[in-house]
Scaffold this motif. Sequence first.
Motif, PDB file in Angstrom:
ATOM      1  N   MET A   8     -27.129 -37.154  59.303  1.00 27.92           N
ATOM      2  CA  MET A   8     -28.281 -38.030  59.104  1.00 27.92           C
ATOM      3  C   MET A   8     -29.529 -37.188  58.806  1.00 27.92           C
ATOM      4  SD  MET A   8     -30.063 -40.529  61.942  1.00 27.92           S
ATOM      5  CE  MET A   8     -30.608 -39.123  62.925  1.00 27.92           C
ATOM      6  N   PHE A   9     -29.807 -36.201  59.664  1.00 30.54           N
ATOM      7  CA  PHE A   9     -30.991 -35.374  59.453  1.00 30.54           C
ATOM      8  C   PHE A   9     -30.837 -34.474  58.229  1.00 30.54           C
ATOM      9  CE2 PHE A   9     -32.004 -36.354  63.963  1.00 30.54           C
ATOM     10  CZ  PHE A   9     -33.276 -36.874  63.737  1.00 30.54           C
ATOM     11  N   SER A  10     -29.640 -34.052  57.941  1.00 25.19           N
ATOM     12  CA  SER A  10     -29.399 -33.260  56.735  1.00 25.19           C
ATOM     13  C   SER A  10     -29.702 -34.095  55.491  1.00 25.19           C
ATOM     14  CB  SER A  10     -27.963 -32.758  56.726  1.00 25.19           C
ATOM     15  OG  SER A  10     -27.735 -31.953  55.603  1.00 25.19           O
ATOM     16  N   ASP A  11     -29.261 -35.350  55.491  1.00 28.33           N
ATOM     17  CA  ASP A  11     -29.528 -36.244  54.357  1.00 28.33           C
ATOM     18  C   ASP A  11     -31.021 -36.497  54.180  1.00 28.33           C
ATOM     19  OD1 ASP A  11     -26.806 -36.441  53.950  1.00 28.33           O
ATOM     20  OD2 ASP A  11     -26.652 -38.559  54.525  1.00 28.33           O
ATOM     21  N   SER A  15     -35.187 -30.791  57.687  1.00 30.14           N
ATOM     22  CA  SER A  15     -34.847 -29.969  58.850  1.00 30.14           C
ATOM     23  C   SER A  15     -34.114 -28.715  58.397  1.00 30.14           C
ATOM     24  CB  SER A  15     -33.947 -30.755  59.813  1.00 30.14           C
ATOM     25  OG  SER A  15     -34.587 -31.933  60.247  1.00 30.14           O
ATOM     26  N   SER A  16     -34.404 -27.606  59.061  1.00 30.06           N
ATOM     27  CA  SER A  16     -33.731 -26.359  58.701  1.00 30.06           C
ATOM     28  C   SER A  16     -32.304 -26.354  59.249  1.00 30.06           C
ATOM     29  CB  SER A  16     -34.495 -25.157  59.262  1.00 30.06           C
ATOM     30  OG  SER A  16     -34.348 -25.100  60.678  1.00 30.06           O
ATOM     31  N   ALA A  17     -31.471 -25.543  58.650  1.00 29.04           N
ATOM     32  CA  ALA A  17     -30.091 -25.402  59.115  1.00 29.04           C
ATOM     33  C   ALA A  17     -30.057 -24.905  60.554  1.00 29.04           C
ATOM     34  CB  ALA A  17     -29.309 -24.470  58.199  1.00 29.04           C
ATOM     35  N   LEU A  20     -30.947 -27.794  62.910  1.00 25.07           N
ATOM     36  CA  LEU A  20     -29.830 -28.740  63.005  1.00 25.07           C
ATOM     37  C   LEU A  20     -28.700 -28.172  63.856  1.00 25.07           C
ATOM     38  CD1 LEU A  20     -29.712 -30.159  59.375  1.00 25.07           C
ATOM     39  CD2 LEU A  20     -30.604 -31.269  61.430  1.00 25.07           C
ATOM     40  N   ALA A  21     -28.418 -26.904  63.709  1.00 23.67           N
ATOM     41  CA  ALA A  21     -27.357 -26.281  64.511  1.00 23.67           C
ATOM     42  C   ALA A  21     -27.717 -26.287  65.991  1.00 23.67           C
ATOM     43  CB  ALA A  21     -27.099 -24.859  64.027  1.00 23.67           C
ATOM     44  N   THR A  22     -28.959 -25.971  66.311  1.00 22.41           N
ATOM     45  CA  THR A  22     -29.394 -25.973  67.710  1.00 22.41           C
ATOM     46  C   THR A  22     -29.363 -27.385  68.269  1.00 22.41           C
ATOM     47  OG1 THR A  22     -30.760 -24.022  67.326  1.00 22.41           O
ATOM     48  CG2 THR A  22     -31.272 -25.335  69.272  1.00 22.41           C
ATOM     49  N   MET A  23     -29.859 -28.361  67.496  1.00 23.30           N
ATOM     50  CA  MET A  23     -29.817 -29.759  67.923  1.00 23.30           C
ATOM     51  C   MET A  23     -28.378 -30.186  68.209  1.00 23.30           C
ATOM     52  SD  MET A  23     -30.480 -33.173  65.670  1.00 23.30           S
ATOM     53  CE  MET A  23     -28.928 -32.813  64.824  1.00 23.30           C
ATOM     54  N   SER A  24     -27.474 -29.855  67.299  1.00 22.28           N
ATOM     55  CA  SER A  24     -26.079 -30.261  67.453  1.00 22.28           C
ATOM     56  C   SER A  24     -25.456 -29.661  68.705  1.00 22.28           C
ATOM     57  CB  SER A  24     -25.272 -29.851  66.220  1.00 22.28           C
ATOM     58  OG  SER A  24     -25.709 -30.577  65.088  1.00 22.28           O
ATOM     59  N   GLY A  75     -35.643 -51.012  74.026  1.00 27.44           N
ATOM     60  CA  GLY A  75     -34.515 -50.394  73.345  1.00 27.44           C
ATOM     61  C   GLY A  75     -34.988 -49.459  72.247  1.00 27.44           C
ATOM     62  N   TYR A  76     -34.191 -48.450  71.980  1.00 25.63           N
ATOM     63  CA  TYR A  76     -34.474 -47.520  70.898  1.00 25.63           C
ATOM     64  C   TYR A  76     -33.168 -47.260  70.144  1.00 25.63           C
ATOM     65  CZ  TYR A  76     -36.274 -43.581  68.305  1.00 25.63           C
ATOM     66  OH  TYR A  76     -36.654 -42.759  67.284  1.00 25.63           O
ATOM     67  N   ILE A  77     -33.147 -47.635  68.884  1.00 22.86           N
ATOM     68  CA  ILE A  77     -31.969 -47.418  68.048  1.00 22.86           C
ATOM     69  C   ILE A  77     -32.040 -46.010  67.469  1.00 22.86           C
ATOM     70  CG2 ILE A  77     -30.745 -48.139  65.957  1.00 22.86           C
ATOM     71  CD1 ILE A  77     -31.790 -50.994  66.505  1.00 22.86           C
ATOM     72  N   LEU A  78     -30.945 -45.276  67.606  1.00 21.83           N
ATOM     73  CA  LEU A  78     -30.898 -43.907  67.095  1.00 21.83           C
ATOM     74  C   LEU A  78     -29.484 -43.586  66.620  1.00 21.83           C
ATOM     75  CD1 LEU A  78     -30.881 -41.385  70.058  1.00 21.83           C
ATOM     76  CD2 LEU A  78     -30.519 -43.807  70.375  1.00 21.83           C
ATOM     77  N   ASN A  79     -29.364 -42.465  65.984  1.00 22.70           N
ATOM     78  CA  ASN A  79     -28.064 -41.980  65.508  1.00 22.70           C
ATOM     79  C   ASN A  79     -27.398 -42.956  64.542  1.00 22.70           C
ATOM     80  OD1 ASN A  79     -28.479 -39.754  67.147  1.00 22.70           O
ATOM     81  ND2 ASN A  79     -27.290 -40.598  68.834  1.00 22.70           N
ATOM     82  N   MET A  80     -28.203 -43.681  63.763  1.00 18.63           N
ATOM     83  CA  MET A  80     -27.661 -44.584  62.746  1.00 18.63           C
ATOM     84  C   MET A  80     -27.205 -43.753  61.555  1.00 18.63           C
ATOM     85  SD  MET A  80     -27.630 -47.985  62.964  1.00 18.63           S
ATOM     86  CE  MET A  80     -27.645 -48.400  61.249  1.00 18.63           C
TER      87      MET A  80
END
Length: 140
Positions: A8-11, A15-17, A20-24, A75-80
């Motif tokens: 999602m964030f890559s699309d 965000s830097s690679a 994203l790797a640290t987040m994952s 509520g908070y919708i995330l990870n869509m």
Amino acid sequence: ITAHRHAMFSDIGNSSADALATMSLHLAPWVRRMFFEGKYIGWIIESDGLPIASAGLYFLEWPPHPLDPANDHRGYILNMYVDPSHRRQGLGKHLVQLCLDETHRRGLRIVALHASDAGRPLYSSFGFTPTNEMFYLHPS
């Protein structure tokens, strides 16, 4: 969930690679903890045994607000995320509806999310509107 959030964030593309790797790396323990604390639920749609779409719903403690003066949660919708090869088939719409049905079941009136440019029309079709929220990121 981690792979879909990463995609999602890559699309979205800002965000830097490394970020994203640290987040994952840190996401799965967070989701597991929130799930067991009853603060996170999610849905994953599969096709041929592979996950093709997902959404999460996070329950935030929040002070009563004029829009919902007697409630202390929202509520908070995330990870869509919907895999590109399965977009425009109603999967995102189905996932948003599941999230909204769950918030209604729990008596929550306020549901928030952060929308990508691509997702904005979908959320608008459900009645989501832009707000006056601002964002600060510490420069460190």
